[in-house]
Design a protein around this motif. Sequence first.
Motif, PDB file in Angstrom:
ATOM      1  N   ASN A  19      29.957  49.954  36.181  1.00 40.98           N
ATOM      2  CA  ASN A  19      29.930  51.386  35.876  1.00 40.98           C
ATOM      3  C   ASN A  19      28.726  51.839  35.065  1.00 40.98           C
ATOM      4  OD1 ASN A  19      32.310  51.412  37.235  1.00 40.98           O
ATOM      5  ND2 ASN A  19      33.587  51.769  35.466  1.00 40.98           N
ATOM      6  N   GLU A  20      28.191  50.970  34.229  1.00 44.79           N
ATOM      7  CA  GLU A  20      27.076  51.390  33.393  1.00 44.79           C
ATOM      8  C   GLU A  20      25.730  50.890  33.906  1.00 44.79           C
ATOM      9  OE1 GLU A  20      27.799  50.957  29.219  1.00 44.79           O
ATOM     10  OE2 GLU A  20      29.925  51.420  29.479  1.00 44.79           O
ATOM     11  N   LYS A  21      25.730  49.789  34.656  1.00 44.62           N
ATOM     12  CA  LYS A  21      24.480  49.233  35.183  1.00 44.62           C
ATOM     13  C   LYS A  21      24.331  49.423  36.691  1.00 44.62           C
ATOM     14  CE  LYS A  21      22.827  47.804  31.334  1.00 44.62           C
ATOM     15  NZ  LYS A  21      21.642  48.474  30.791  1.00 44.62           N
ATOM     16  N   GLY A  22      25.372  49.929  37.347  1.00 47.32           N
ATOM     17  CA  GLY A  22      25.299  50.214  38.775  1.00 47.32           C
ATOM     18  C   GLY A  22      25.218  48.991  39.670  1.00 47.32           C
ATOM     19  N   MET A  23      25.817  47.892  39.251  1.00 39.94           N
ATOM     20  CA  MET A  23      25.769  46.648  40.026  1.00 39.94           C
ATOM     21  C   MET A  23      27.030  46.468  40.858  1.00 39.94           C
ATOM     22  SD  MET A  23      24.267  43.992  37.231  1.00 39.94           S
ATOM     23  CE  MET A  23      22.760  44.277  36.353  1.00 39.94           C
ATOM     24  N   MET A  24      26.904  45.731  41.944  1.00 36.48           N
ATOM     25  CA  MET A  24      28.056  45.291  42.722  1.00 36.48           C
ATOM     26  C   MET A  24      28.538  44.000  42.063  1.00 36.48           C
ATOM     27  SD  MET A  24      28.353  47.508  45.161  1.00 36.48           S
ATOM     28  CE  MET A  24      29.501  46.676  46.227  1.00 36.48           C
ATOM     29  N   VAL A  25      29.853  43.865  41.831  1.00 37.86           N
ATOM     30  CA  VAL A  25      30.380  42.724  41.083  1.00 37.86           C
ATOM     31  C   VAL A  25      31.512  42.064  41.859  1.00 37.86           C
ATOM     32  CG1 VAL A  25      31.360  41.965  38.879  1.00 37.86           C
ATOM     33  CG2 VAL A  25      29.838  43.951  38.929  1.00 37.86           C
ATOM     34  N   ASP A  26      31.514  40.733  41.872  1.00 35.42           N
ATOM     35  CA  ASP A  26      32.611  39.931  42.410  1.00 35.42           C
ATOM     36  C   ASP A  26      33.037  38.957  41.334  1.00 35.42           C
ATOM     37  OD1 ASP A  26      32.930  40.895  45.056  1.00 35.42           O
ATOM     38  OD2 ASP A  26      31.149  39.787  45.683  1.00 35.42           O
ATOM     39  N   GLY A  27      34.293  38.515  41.403  1.00 36.00           N
ATOM     40  CA  GLY A  27      34.802  37.578  40.410  1.00 36.00           C
ATOM     41  C   GLY A  27      35.217  36.259  41.009  1.00 36.00           C
ATOM     42  N   GLU A  28      35.167  35.205  40.170  1.00 32.78           N
ATOM     43  CA  GLU A  28      35.583  33.854  40.556  1.00 32.78           C
ATOM     44  C   GLU A  28      34.895  33.426  41.850  1.00 32.78           C
ATOM     45  OE1 GLU A  28      37.379  31.696  38.784  1.00 32.78           O
ATOM     46  OE2 GLU A  28      37.615  33.160  37.175  1.00 32.78           O
ATOM     47  N   VAL A  29      33.585  33.384  41.821  1.00 32.84           N
ATOM     48  CA  VAL A  29      32.780  33.081  43.004  1.00 32.84           C
ATOM     49  C   VAL A  29      32.445  31.592  43.039  1.00 32.84           C
ATOM     50  CG1 VAL A  29      30.598  33.555  44.192  1.00 32.84           C
ATOM     51  CG2 VAL A  29      31.836  35.411  43.035  1.00 32.84           C
ATOM     52  N   GLU A  30      32.735  30.962  44.176  1.00 36.92           N
ATOM     53  CA  GLU A  30      32.439  29.544  44.373  1.00 36.92           C
ATOM     54  C   GLU A  30      30.954  29.404  44.715  1.00 36.92           C
ATOM     55  OE1 GLU A  30      32.257  25.796  44.404  1.00 36.92           O
ATOM     56  OE2 GLU A  30      34.253  26.626  44.017  1.00 36.92           O
ATOM     57  N   LEU A  31      30.262  28.540  43.960  1.00 41.17           N
ATOM     58  CA  LEU A  31      28.823  28.332  44.171  1.00 41.17           C
ATOM     59  C   LEU A  31      28.513  26.981  44.803  1.00 41.17           C
ATOM     60  CD1 LEU A  31      27.517  29.685  40.742  1.00 41.17           C
ATOM     61  CD2 LEU A  31      27.562  30.882  42.942  1.00 41.17           C
ATOM     62  N   GLY A  32      29.551  26.213  45.124  1.00 39.43           N
ATOM     63  CA  GLY A  32      29.329  24.877  45.667  1.00 39.43           C
ATOM     64  C   GLY A  32      29.238  23.823  44.568  1.00 39.43           C
ATOM     65  N   VAL A  33      29.028  24.257  43.326  1.00 41.31           N
ATOM     66  CA  VAL A  33      28.972  23.353  42.175  1.00 41.31           C
ATOM     67  C   VAL A  33      30.014  23.749  41.140  1.00 41.31           C
ATOM     68  CG1 VAL A  33      26.530  22.787  42.473  1.00 41.31           C
ATOM     69  CG2 VAL A  33      27.183  24.759  41.082  1.00 41.31           C
ATOM     70  N   GLY A  34      30.871  24.692  41.501  1.00 43.05           N
ATOM     71  CA  GLY A  34      31.897  25.207  40.612  1.00 43.05           C
ATOM     72  C   GLY A  34      32.053  26.707  40.798  1.00 43.05           C
ATOM     73  N   ARG A  35      33.075  27.241  40.173  1.00 46.34           N
ATOM     74  CA  ARG A  35      33.350  28.680  40.252  1.00 46.34           C
ATOM     75  C   ARG A  35      32.825  29.358  38.997  1.00 46.34           C
ATOM     76  NH1 ARG A  35      37.149  29.560  44.302  1.00 46.34           N
ATOM     77  NH2 ARG A  35      37.759  31.616  43.576  1.00 46.34           N
ATOM     78  N   ILE A  36      32.042  30.399  39.194  1.00 45.42           N
ATOM     79  CA  ILE A  36      31.534  31.180  38.067  1.00 45.42           C
ATOM     80  C   ILE A  36      32.384  32.441  37.948  1.00 45.42           C
ATOM     81  CG2 ILE A  36      29.777  32.439  39.371  1.00 45.42           C
ATOM     82  CD1 ILE A  36      27.930  31.895  36.845  1.00 45.42           C
ATOM     83  N   ASP A  37      32.571  32.921  36.736  1.00 45.34           N
ATOM     84  CA  ASP A  37      33.481  34.050  36.497  1.00 45.34           C
ATOM     85  C   ASP A  37      33.058  35.325  37.214  1.00 45.34           C
ATOM     86  OD1 ASP A  37      35.358  32.711  34.859  1.00 45.34           O
ATOM     87  OD2 ASP A  37      33.997  32.878  33.155  1.00 45.34           O
ATOM     88  N   LEU A  38      31.802  35.703  37.108  1.00 44.51           N
ATOM     89  CA  LEU A  38      31.332  36.938  37.728  1.00 44.51           C
ATOM     90  C   LEU A  38      29.978  36.721  38.395  1.00 44.51           C
ATOM     91  CD1 LEU A  38      32.007  39.391  34.739  1.00 44.51           C
ATOM     92  CD2 LEU A  38      33.421  39.111  36.771  1.00 44.51           C
ATOM     93  N   VAL A  39      29.789  37.385  39.515  1.00 46.34           N
ATOM     94  CA  VAL A  39      28.481  37.446  40.167  1.00 46.34           C
ATOM     95  C   VAL A  39      28.189  38.913  40.404  1.00 46.34           C
ATOM     96  CG1 VAL A  39      27.163  36.926  42.254  1.00 46.34           C
ATOM     97  CG2 VAL A  39      28.587  35.158  41.221  1.00 46.34           C
ATOM     98  N   ALA A  40      27.005  39.338  39.981  1.00 49.30           N
ATOM     99  CA  ALA A  40      26.626  40.743  40.116  1.00 49.30           C
ATOM    100  C   ALA A  40      25.291  40.849  40.833  1.00 49.30           C
ATOM    101  CB  ALA A  40      26.526  41.392  38.733  1.00 49.30           C
ATOM    102  N   ARG A  41      25.185  41.852  41.708  1.00 46.75           N
ATOM    103  CA  ARG A  41      23.916  42.125  42.402  1.00 46.75           C
ATOM    104  C   ARG A  41      23.331  43.386  41.781  1.00 46.75           C
ATOM    105  NH1 ARG A  41      21.574  40.282  46.825  1.00 46.75           N
ATOM    106  NH2 ARG A  41      23.462  39.261  47.497  1.00 46.75           N
TER     107      ARG A  41
END
Length: 109
Positions: A19-41
């Motif tokens: 809402n404040e930075k205008g990013m697209m956000v997903d949660g609990e994203v699998e990166l192949g080396v573990g799950r990270i809490d948030l990924v934002a574009r």
Amino acid sequence: MTEFNEELLRQRVWYWLRNEKGMMVDGEVELGVGRIDLVARTPDGEVWGIEVKTGDYDKEQAHRYVGSGKLDRVFIASAEELDPGDTSSYDIPELSQTRWKLTAAMDKG
């Protein structure tokens, strides 16, 4: 209480990014080396990974995320102590259940 504090911090960071930075956000994203809490574009197309911690964090975990090659930047969002104020307005089991439902929906695409 730690799980609740971490969930509340995660939601605050998600809100701020979206809402404040205008990013697209997903949660609990699998990166192949573990799950990270948030990924934002970012609006410029950069991909940020954010690991949310209310206590100690594992530096090796952060290095694995960097090494995944899927993120342009990796951040640790932390708070030594998070005071959510009056928690009587929060339904902690409902927040936790909603998080798991969102995670399952994202896993299905």
